[in-house]
Write a protein that holds these residues in place. Sequence first.
Motif, PDB file in Angstrom:
ATOM      1  N   GLY A   1       0.896  -1.123   0.020  1.00 53.32           N
ATOM      2  CA  GLY A   1      -0.060   0.033   0.176  1.00 53.32           C
ATOM      3  C   GLY A   1       0.674   1.350  -0.137  1.00 53.32           C
ATOM      4  O   GLY A   1       2.095   1.208   0.171  1.00 53.32           O
ATOM      5  N   LYS A   2       0.091   2.525  -0.098  1.00 51.34           N
ATOM      6  CA  LYS A   2       0.751   3.704   0.053  1.00 51.34           C
ATOM      7  C   LYS A   2       0.069   4.626   0.818  1.00 51.34           C
ATOM      8  O   LYS A   2      -0.962   4.249   1.377  1.00 51.34           O
ATOM      9  N   GLY A   3       0.964   5.460   1.511  1.00 52.80           N
ATOM     10  CA  GLY A   3       0.344   6.378   2.424  1.00 52.80           C
ATOM     11  C   GLY A   3       1.146   7.409   2.754  1.00 52.80           C
ATOM     12  O   GLY A   3       2.236   7.829   1.976  1.00 52.80           O
ATOM     13  N   GLY A   4       0.794   8.019   4.156  1.00 49.83           N
ATOM     14  CA  GLY A   4       1.733   9.234   4.305  1.00 49.83           C
ATOM     15  C   GLY A   4       1.008  10.554   4.140  1.00 49.83           C
ATOM     16  O   GLY A   4       0.363  10.606   3.037  1.00 49.83           O
ATOM     17  N   LEU A   5       1.538  11.626   4.865  1.00 49.30           N
ATOM     18  CA  LEU A   5       0.769  12.864   4.323  1.00 49.30           C
ATOM     19  C   LEU A   5       0.977  13.421   3.027  1.00 49.30           C
ATOM     20  O   LEU A   5       0.349  14.172   2.515  1.00 49.30           O
ATOM     21  N   TYR A   6       2.477  12.837   2.624  1.00 57.32           N
ATOM     22  CA  TYR A   6       2.891  13.377   1.376  1.00 57.32           C
ATOM     23  C   TYR A   6       3.024  12.351   0.503  1.00 57.32           C
ATOM     24  O   TYR A   6       3.428  12.424  -0.744  1.00 57.32           O
ATOM     25  N   GLY A   7       2.393  11.225   0.495  1.00 57.89           N
ATOM     26  CA  GLY A   7       2.371  10.033  -0.192  1.00 57.89           C
ATOM     27  C   GLY A   7       3.540   9.534  -0.373  1.00 57.89           C
ATOM     28  O   GLY A   7       3.849   8.775  -1.541  1.00 57.89           O
ATOM     29  N   ASN A   8       4.415   9.414   0.404  1.00 60.86           N
ATOM     30  CA  ASN A   8       5.796   9.243   0.456  1.00 60.86           C
ATOM     31  C   ASN A   8       6.285   7.895   1.078  1.00 60.86           C
ATOM     32  O   ASN A   8       7.238   7.466   1.505  1.00 60.86           O
ATOM     33  N   VAL A   9       5.070   7.178   1.881  1.00 55.61           N
ATOM     34  CA  VAL A   9       5.448   5.888   2.523  1.00 55.61           C
ATOM     35  C   VAL A   9       4.723   4.605   1.628  1.00 55.61           C
ATOM     36  O   VAL A   9       3.577   4.608   1.408  1.00 55.61           O
ATOM     37  N   VAL A  10       5.632   3.691   1.921  1.00 53.01           N
ATOM     38  CA  VAL A  10       5.100   2.115   1.508  1.00 53.01           C
ATOM     39  C   VAL A  10       4.296   1.804   2.560  1.00 53.01           C
ATOM     40  O   VAL A  10       5.432   1.571   3.709  1.00 53.01           O
ATOM     41  N   ARG A  11       3.302   1.042   2.506  1.00 53.24           N
ATOM     42  CA  ARG A  11       2.767   0.579   3.865  1.00 53.24           C
ATOM     43  C   ARG A  11       2.365  -0.917   3.464  1.00 53.24           C
ATOM     44  O   ARG A  11       2.132  -1.458   2.310  1.00 53.24           O
ATOM     45  N   MET A  12       2.727  -1.597   4.727  1.00 52.35           N
ATOM     46  CA  MET A  12       2.579  -3.150   4.509  1.00 52.35           C
ATOM     47  C   MET A  12       1.801  -3.870   5.906  1.00 52.35           C
ATOM     48  O   MET A  12       1.945  -3.286   6.938  1.00 52.35           O
ATOM     49  N   GLY A  13       0.548  -4.158   5.359  1.00 46.58           N
ATOM     50  CA  GLY A  13      -0.272  -4.803   6.531  1.00 46.58           C
ATOM     51  C   GLY A  13      -0.699  -6.134   5.910  1.00 46.58           C
ATOM     52  O   GLY A  13      -1.847  -6.326   5.720  1.00 46.58           O
ATOM     53  N   PRO A  14       0.207  -7.178   6.032  1.00 43.03           N
ATOM     54  CA  PRO A  14      -0.174  -8.627   5.442  1.00 43.03           C
ATOM     55  C   PRO A  14      -1.212  -9.186   6.581  1.00 43.03           C
ATOM     56  O   PRO A  14      -1.538  -8.894   7.664  1.00 43.03           O
ATOM     57  N   PRO A  15      -1.953 -10.471   5.878  1.00 46.12           N
ATOM     58  CA  PRO A  15      -2.831 -11.047   6.669  1.00 46.12           C
ATOM     59  C   PRO A  15      -1.727 -11.627   8.046  1.00 46.12           C
ATOM     60  O   PRO A  15      -0.836 -11.909   7.809  1.00 46.12           O
ATOM     61  N   LEU A  16      -2.323 -11.779   9.114  1.00 51.77           N
ATOM     62  CA  LEU A  16      -1.744 -12.198  10.434  1.00 51.77           C
ATOM     63  C   LEU A  16      -1.326 -13.500  10.178  1.00 51.77           C
ATOM     64  O   LEU A  16      -0.433 -14.031  11.035  1.00 51.77           O
ATOM     65  N   THR A  17      -1.757 -14.271   9.275  1.00 49.97           N
ATOM     66  CA  THR A  17      -1.175 -15.827   9.150  1.00 49.97           C
ATOM     67  C   THR A  17      -0.001 -15.790   8.070  1.00 49.97           C
ATOM     68  O   THR A  17       0.369 -16.706   7.930  1.00 49.97           O
ATOM     69  N   LEU A  18       0.546 -14.763   7.866  1.00 53.30           N
ATOM     70  CA  LEU A  18       1.636 -14.632   7.030  1.00 53.30           C
ATOM     71  C   LEU A  18       2.716 -15.644   7.659  1.00 53.30           C
ATOM     72  O   LEU A  18       3.318 -15.562   8.876  1.00 53.30           O
ATOM     73  N   THR A  19       3.500 -16.456   6.710  1.00 56.51           N
ATOM     74  CA  THR A  19       4.341 -17.501   7.104  1.00 56.51           C
ATOM     75  C   THR A  19       5.820 -16.779   7.193  1.00 56.51           C
ATOM     76  O   THR A  19       5.833 -15.730   6.512  1.00 56.51           O
ATOM     77  N   GLU A  20       6.683 -17.224   7.914  1.00 55.80           N
ATOM     78  CA  GLU A  20       7.916 -16.562   7.994  1.00 55.80           C
ATOM     79  C   GLU A  20       8.618 -16.904   6.415  1.00 55.80           C
ATOM     80  O   GLU A  20       9.300 -15.985   5.738  1.00 55.80           O
ATOM     81  N   GLU A  21       8.339 -17.793   5.628  1.00 58.86           N
ATOM     82  CA  GLU A  21       8.837 -18.321   4.240  1.00 58.86           C
ATOM     83  C   GLU A  21       8.457 -17.004   3.522  1.00 58.86           C
ATOM     84  O   GLU A  21       9.016 -16.479   2.569  1.00 58.86           O
ATOM     85  N   GLU A  22       7.162 -16.806   3.495  1.00 60.77           N
ATOM     86  CA  GLU A  22       6.362 -15.851   2.637  1.00 60.77           C
ATOM     87  C   GLU A  22       6.824 -14.378   3.106  1.00 60.77           C
ATOM     88  O   GLU A  22       7.042 -13.474   2.416  1.00 60.77           O
ATOM     89  N   ALA A  23       7.280 -14.167   4.425  1.00 64.00           N
ATOM     90  CA  ALA A  23       7.878 -12.873   4.801  1.00 64.00           C
ATOM     91  C   ALA A  23       8.785 -12.647   4.067  1.00 64.00           C
ATOM     92  O   ALA A  23       9.369 -11.594   3.706  1.00 64.00           O
ATOM     93  N   ARG A  24       9.766 -13.696   4.144  1.00 67.24           N
ATOM     94  CA  ARG A  24      11.256 -13.575   3.500  1.00 67.24           C
ATOM     95  C   ARG A  24      11.162 -13.497   1.937  1.00 67.24           C
ATOM     96  O   ARG A  24      11.722 -12.882   1.262  1.00 67.24           O
ATOM     97  N   GLU A  25      10.137 -14.048   1.325  1.00 65.08           N
ATOM     98  CA  GLU A  25       9.855 -13.845  -0.157  1.00 65.08           C
ATOM     99  C   GLU A  25       9.542 -12.619  -0.490  1.00 65.08           C
ATOM    100  O   GLU A  25       9.970 -11.879  -1.378  1.00 65.08           O
ATOM    101  N   GLY A  26       8.663 -11.880   0.397  1.00 68.15           N
ATOM    102  CA  GLY A  26       8.207 -10.402   0.281  1.00 68.15           C
ATOM    103  C   GLY A  26       9.202  -9.448   0.336  1.00 68.15           C
ATOM    104  O   GLY A  26       9.167  -8.456  -0.142  1.00 68.15           O
ATOM    105  N   LEU A  27       9.907  -9.761   1.485  1.00 68.62           N
ATOM    106  CA  LEU A  27      11.056  -9.047   1.794  1.00 68.62           C
ATOM    107  C   LEU A  27      12.016  -8.834   0.718  1.00 68.62           C
ATOM    108  O   LEU A  27      12.402  -7.786   0.367  1.00 68.62           O
TER     109      LEU A  27
END
Length: 433
Positions: free
Chosen positions: A392-418
């Motif tokens: 996602g995007k956000g911030g007062l100036y539109g300059n922040v990448v936001r992440m709010g994955p499902p709370l079921t995210l696995t460690e493997e998926e976290a590393r993949e997304g990272l």
Amino acid sequence: MTSDDLLARHRAVLPSWMPLYYAEPIELVSGSGRRVTDAQGRSYLDFFGGVLTNMIGYDIPEIREAVERQLATGIAHTSTLYLIRQQVELAEKIAQRSGIPDARVFFTNSGTEANEAALLVATNHRRSHQILAVRNSYHGRSYAAMGVTGNRNWSASGLSPLQVAWLHSGDRVRGLLARLSAEEQVDAAVEDLREVLATQTAGDVAALIAEPIQGVGGFVHPPDGLFAGWKKVLDEHGILFIADEVQTGWGRTGEHFWGYQAHGVTPDLLTFAKGIGNGFALAGVVGRAEVLESVPAISFSTFGGNPISTAAGNAVLDYLIAHDLQANAARVGGILADGLRAAVGGLDCVAEVRGKGLMLGVEFVQAGTSEPDPVLTTAVFEACRVGGLLVGKGGLYGNVVRMGPPLTLTEEEAREGLGILVEAIRSAAGVAA
């Protein structure tokens, strides 16, 4: 039917002020777990979860079966003029977990409506339309909720039924308090509250409404303990405290079930939404009975807490607790936060990697300055999609990448997304691999 056809049809019948993500908007047609597929058959790992709403993920059997059982009764709606077993059961669970003594729960359809209800209750209880709110905040799109939203990009009207006085946010990148240590920032913010009450208000003030972590504001959050400092002052004046937990609730921050708990206080009113429905329209406000009962006329929500949405809500909350997703948010969120800080935290275009649990943001600035860089942010955002990651995007100036994955995210998926995110940042910033 192609996405181009659908895009043209969208533009022909929907208002232009409804934004669409990406230079080439995508249609998501299926999902499973933490992955979604678009109309062209492209699969994505989802790190935004329908704006932190698909909290358990996609196509979860326990939630689907709970909804199907209710549908099989033939009753999707009765209105709250009749007893609704699923609603009562969910209200009992939420009241018990809210941390608020002698709690009552009122269900609505969205976070906007939940905050509107909280403001209605607070202003009635205190017989005052004066509200304290926080700069850079977002509380919804309705009339009163816009009035307490401290982000002009999201306030479609300057008119408001409320008289609002503004407090400093927890921004650590820019602003008057940014250069202070955490302890100094708390002291200064409390001093600012006292001055605001002395100079910008008249008589009784109804409430302070605040997000523990600002959602649309780019996941900015104050030092732990600030709300305690504020609440000491509020209590001296009898002012209510409303915790907007629409994005921070249900264990998303990892360290606590509710964001307010990081500050060692208990709010008078707490609003919730998004994740509890996992895609079904479900929200509400929970508060002390003497406060929530401060409605001098008949009121109800036609669809709020309906049999279908509360069947889903019960299944979501039961799944969340049974699988200890709060602990998972802390563990997997730590992988993402530590990985981001190690890989890109030192880049001169990254002002801050911040957040808690599975609520993380990366703020981008022009190299070596604190000037926001929304162009670079958009480049990172688009590169993530190309790499197969939705953020996602956000911030007062539109300059922040936001992440709010499902709370079921696995460690493997976290590393993949990272890996995808780090590559997108380094590529957009022109940093050699």
